[in-house]
Write an enzyme that holds these catalytic residues in place. Structure first.
Site, PDB file in Angstrom:
ATOM      1  N   GLU A  50      43.821  26.418  46.652  1.00 45.34           N
ATOM      2  CA  GLU A  50      42.944  24.982  46.670  1.00 45.34           C
ATOM      3  C   GLU A  50      43.402  24.007  45.451  1.00 45.34           C
ATOM      4  O   GLU A  50      42.878  22.840  45.656  1.00 45.34           O
ATOM      5  CB  GLU A  50      41.184  25.557  46.272  1.00 45.34           C
ATOM      6  CG  GLU A  50      40.678  26.787  46.753  1.00 45.34           C
ATOM      7  CD  GLU A  50      41.074  27.653  46.754  1.00 45.34           C
ATOM      8  OE1 GLU A  50      41.756  28.348  45.807  1.00 45.34           O
ATOM      9  OE2 GLU A  50      40.360  29.129  47.666  1.00 45.34           O
ATOM     10  N   PHE A 112      28.107  36.863  43.084  1.00 47.44           N
ATOM     11  CA  PHE A 112      29.803  37.264  43.194  1.00 47.44           C
ATOM     12  C   PHE A 112      30.391  35.877  43.654  1.00 47.44           C
ATOM     13  O   PHE A 112      29.343  35.094  44.417  1.00 47.44           O
ATOM     14  CB  PHE A 112      29.622  37.915  44.325  1.00 47.44           C
ATOM     15  CG  PHE A 112      31.305  38.278  44.384  1.00 47.44           C
ATOM     16  CD1 PHE A 112      32.215  38.630  44.006  1.00 47.44           C
ATOM     17  CD2 PHE A 112      31.640  37.724  46.069  1.00 47.44           C
ATOM     18  CE1 PHE A 112      33.084  39.573  44.392  1.00 47.44           C
ATOM     19  CE2 PHE A 112      33.155  37.595  46.221  1.00 47.44           C
ATOM     20  CZ  PHE A 112      33.942  38.011  45.690  1.00 47.44           C
ATOM     21  N   GLN A 113      30.887  35.648  43.492  1.00 43.12           N
ATOM     22  CA  GLN A 113      32.200  33.910  42.865  1.00 43.12           C
ATOM     23  C   GLN A 113      31.113  33.445  42.820  1.00 43.12           C
ATOM     24  O   GLN A 113      30.083  31.888  43.105  1.00 43.12           O
ATOM     25  CB  GLN A 113      32.050  34.396  44.800  1.00 43.12           C
ATOM     26  CG  GLN A 113      33.994  34.902  45.087  1.00 43.12           C
ATOM     27  CD  GLN A 113      34.860  34.939  45.863  1.00 43.12           C
ATOM     28  OE1 GLN A 113      34.104  33.897  46.925  1.00 43.12           O
ATOM     29  NE2 GLN A 113      35.956  34.812  45.985  1.00 43.12           N
ATOM     30  N   LYS A 162      24.845  28.099  49.689  1.00 42.73           N
ATOM     31  CA  LYS A 162      24.916  28.864  50.962  1.00 42.73           C
ATOM     32  C   LYS A 162      23.785  28.805  52.079  1.00 42.73           C
ATOM     33  O   LYS A 162      24.079  28.547  53.312  1.00 42.73           O
ATOM     34  CB  LYS A 162      25.627  30.693  50.851  1.00 42.73           C
ATOM     35  CG  LYS A 162      26.047  31.218  52.522  1.00 42.73           C
ATOM     36  CD  LYS A 162      26.589  32.029  52.309  1.00 42.73           C
ATOM     37  CE  LYS A 162      27.498  32.666  53.486  1.00 42.73           C
ATOM     38  NZ  LYS A 162      28.188  34.102  53.618  1.00 42.73           N
ATOM     39  N   MET A 479      61.982  17.328  29.989  1.00 37.66           N
ATOM     40  CA  MET A 479      61.480  16.233  29.303  1.00 37.66           C
ATOM     41  C   MET A 479      60.979  17.156  28.283  1.00 37.66           C
ATOM     42  O   MET A 479      60.919  16.882  27.217  1.00 37.66           O
ATOM     43  CB  MET A 479      60.293  15.810  30.171  1.00 37.66           C
ATOM     44  CG  MET A 479      59.405  14.475  29.148  1.00 37.66           C
ATOM     45  SD  MET A 479      60.927  13.044  28.905  1.00 37.66           S
ATOM     46  CE  MET A 479      60.897  11.909  30.547  1.00 37.66           C
TER      47      MET A 479
END
Lengths: 572, 163
Positions: A50, A112-113, A162, A479
């Site tokens: 993602e 959940f999630q 949802k 760097m």
């Protein structure tokens, strides 16, 4: 027309003119993905992580000027995207991020999630929304695009539970044509009185400098800027984010300023009597020590965001407004021409600048058998005729690309300037290539950065994106190594990166073309060959001198006149 | 210097969090903050007390204005204004102390709103400095509990902070 929430989202995107959505499915967004499946207008690009979806949408936005769109699921989908959202926020890039959320009745139950996406993203978005009612969905999406793209742009998150997208619940749909918000009214015009006042000061200047930033690129003001600079014949320096707005090969250009800016740009900043800052935010990498910043200058600052003005450095003439309109009005006032620039003083100023320039602060060892990273970037410029889109990751290679690929056009140089996100380059290039399938798109990267989003090689195969990856492989986080050499007596703590995969084989296993070059004399041939593959992604592993450093350098907290110069340089 | 900033904002969930977030994220002081809906249920009015140099206060007002949910704001300390805070203070009040506390409450124009054999609960309204003065005047050992609302403020004169 009666639509379910999932269909409303897709229809909103169509009505907004969105062609590409970068995303990754998951439980909370299944209804939305089903709606995507049933249509052809909005193309979904399936990334492999993602974070890459957010970077790709961001790259798309930077290259096109249109908002990028991201779709990810709840919980880890959203948290993975956060780095990409913060990256877009720091560079003021318009991105709309749609995140799934657990159903409304279970929000707050540690489902959940479930994460508090609105809470987690609050500090790194321009604004965010949680959609609580289906009736609010279309208007909220409209508001998200409106907020993301107007004023000072930025990312906007819309968190969608949802149950809101339930295919069984349909309501009448219409997309709002316009949206008006009593609490959000970005400035649309700079004050003419202030513009006139600024022009008067500019005309009286003896040692003026333009210092311009990403705001010029974002507002598509490159043409107005170039016209104004060339009319006045003032010197101009640009920030890392501003490169390309005024042509890199233009005769008034001093190069980039700041920590790794050119000697002439930084010295001009130190000596200037009138600084004209345009769409720039006086970032610490630009100003160095603020107490020693432009000690003699009257400062004019044009910016769309009032909070950028006098934030880090006190400004004498603030002009709040869209950069393009203000520059146009400024040009008009200049051309009406009651007062002329001080030609005599300008001539002397340019003589001084030429002296600084003659030191050739970007010079490097041309005879080295090892490939110098600077040489590799110059070769990229030569082979692509300076006309490619170049994305980068973060570190030495980023600075070399900024210094040596003289960008002549805006929106061609795409990098994470504010947040400094390693892993940005490849996914950003995917967004650029999606927007411009025929264009040459190169990623200048390092062996450390590229590994942070390397999984996207699969995405590139799936969508046949012929990106050219130019890996400046020095076996170090360059760097970090440079700072350790300068400030930690060469104790290279954890900055070695010699253990890497065989990038050629790795690339081939992803189905692309892999190449390696390690001798200076072979560089040109290899680079040319890489660009002969018009339809293939080519990963060119360029083994470069591991000890090379980026010069000039202003150490953190020092003034513009206190630069480290490359070995062998003499002050003039 | 102490500033009282009065903010009119959308009465949305999360609006308060945005303001609080801004202060922590940017390291600004926040001394007190009160918030409640106005006569228009879609708007909340917040009074925020902060302190800092002129430059910092300028940044605070700009950053607050930048929040999408903020409709309008005013730095009340820039002009004539009124400031009121309410305090509920519970004091131990036994035998001889009872008379003295009662006198003190009268002097400060407070009200005793709850009484037991051993305690008084006092309601006191005024500028923050007046409440401080009352606390100073009471013997520390007598204080059981202090609850303050934080100041609310409003500008002087006929004009209001409206849409």
């Amino acid at each position: 027309m009666e639509l379910s929430g999932g269909d409303i989202i897709v229809q909103c995107l169509k009505d907004e003119g969105v062609e590409h959505v970068f995303g990754y499915p998951g439980g909370a967004v299944l209804h939305i993905y089903d709606a995507i499946f049933k249509q052809q207008d909005v193309k979904h690009i399936l990334v492999r992580h993602e974070q890459a979806a957010a970077h790709a949408a961001d790259g798309y936005a930077r290259a096109t000027g249109k908002p990028g769109v991201v779709l990810v699921t709840s919980g880890p989908g959203a948290t993975n995207a956060v780095t990409g959202i913060a990256t877009a926020y720091m560079d003021s890039i318009p991105v709309v991020i749609l995140t799934g959320q657990v159903p409304t009745p279970v929000i707050g139950s540690d489902a959940f999630q479930e994460v508090d996406t609105v809470g987690i993203t609050r500090p790194c978005v321009k604004h965010n929304f949680l959609v609580k009612r289906l009736e609010d969905l279309a208007l909220t999406i409209k508001k998200a695009f409106y907020i993301a793209t107007t004023g000072r742009p930025g990312p906007v998150v819309v968190d969608i539970p949802k149950d809101i997208t339930d295919p069984g619940i349909k309501i009448p749909y219409s997309y709002p044509g316009r949206v008006k918000m009593r609490s959000y009214n970005p400035v649309v015009k700079g004050h003419l009185g202030q513009i006139k006042k600024a022009v008067k000061i500019m005309m009286e200047a003896e040692r003026p400098v333009f210092y311009t930033g990403g705001g010029v690129v974002l507002d598509d003001a490159a043409k107005s800027l170039t016209e104004l600079v060339d009319t006045l014949e003032f010197p101009i320096t640009q920030t890392l984010m501003g490169l390309g707005a005024y042509p890199g090969s233009g005769k008034h250009f001093l190069g980039m300023l700041g920590m790794h800016g050119t000697y002439e740009a930084n010295m001009a900043m130190h000596e200037t009597d009138v600084l004209i800052a345009v769409g720039a935010r006086f970032d610490d990498r630009v100003t160095g020590h603020v107490k020693q910043f432009c000690p003699d200058a009257t400062i004019i600052h044009i910016d769309i965001d009032p909070s950028s003005i006098s934030k880090n450095v006190r400004v004498d003439v603030p002009i709040v407004g869209p950069v393009r309109q203000v520059l146009r009005d400024m040009l008009k006032v200049v051309n009406e021409g009651e007062i002329k620039p001080n030609k005599q003083a300008l001539k002397q100023w340019w003589e001084q600048i030429e002296k600084w320039r003659s030191m050739d602060c970007l010079k490097y060892d041309q005879k080295s058998k090892l490939i110098k990273p600077q040489h590799a970037v110059e070769m990229l410029h030569k082979v692509t005729k300076g006309d490619a889109f170049v994305t980068s990751d973060v570190g030495q290679h980023q600075m070399f690309a900024a210094q040596f690929y003289r960008f002549d056009k805006p929106r061609r140089w795409i990098n994470s300037g504010g947040l400094g996100t390693m892993g940005f380059g490849l996914p950003a290039a995917m967004g650029v290539q999606m927007a411009f399938p025929k264009a040459e798109v190169a990623v200048v990267t390092g062996e450390s950065s590229i590994q942070m989003c390397i999984q996207e090689l699969a995405t590139c195969l799936q969508y046949e994106l012929p990106i050219k990856i130019i890996l400046l492989n020095n076996g170090y986080m360059g760097m970090v190594r440079q700072w350790q050499e300068f400030f930690y007596e060469s104790r290279y703590s954890q900055s070695g990166m010699s253990v890497t995969p065989d990038f050629v084989k790795l690339t081939e296993s992803y189905g692309h073309v892999g190449m390696r070059v390690d001798k200076s004399k072979d560089l040109e041939g290899a680079m040319k060959e890489a660009f002969t593959y018009k339809d293939r992604l080519v990963f060119l592993d360029v083994v470069v001198d591991p000890t090379e450093n980026v010069y000039p350098m202003i150490a953190a907290g020092k003034g513009h006149h206190e630069m480290y110069l490359s070995p062998g340089s003499e002050l003039v | 210097m102490r500033h009282i900033i009065s903010i009119l904002m959308e009465n949305e969930s999360g609006a308060l969090a945005r303001v609080a977030n801004l202060f922590t994220a940017r390291g600004y002081n926040i001394e007190s903050l009160t918030v409640a809906p106005t006569e228009d249920r879609s708007l909340s009015r917040m009074t925020l007390v902060t302190s800092g140099s002129d430059e910092i206060i300028e940044q605070i007002t700009k950053q607050l204005n930048k929040l999408i949910d903020v409709v309008k704001l005013v730095d009340l300390t820039e002009g004539g204004h009124l400031e009121r805070e309410m305090m509920l203070i519970k004091l131990r009040a036994e035998r001889t102390q009872r008379e003295e506390i009662k006198r003190l409450v009268d002097i400060f124009r407070g009200k005793i709103i709850d009484v037991t054999d051993t305690s008084y609960t006092v309601e006191l309204t005024g500028a923050a400095s007046k409440l401080n003065a009352f606390i100073e005047a009471v013997n520390d050992e007598l204080i059981v509990e202090v609850v303050r609302t934080g100041p609310s403020g409003i500008g002087r004169g006929p004009k209001g902070l409206g849409l």
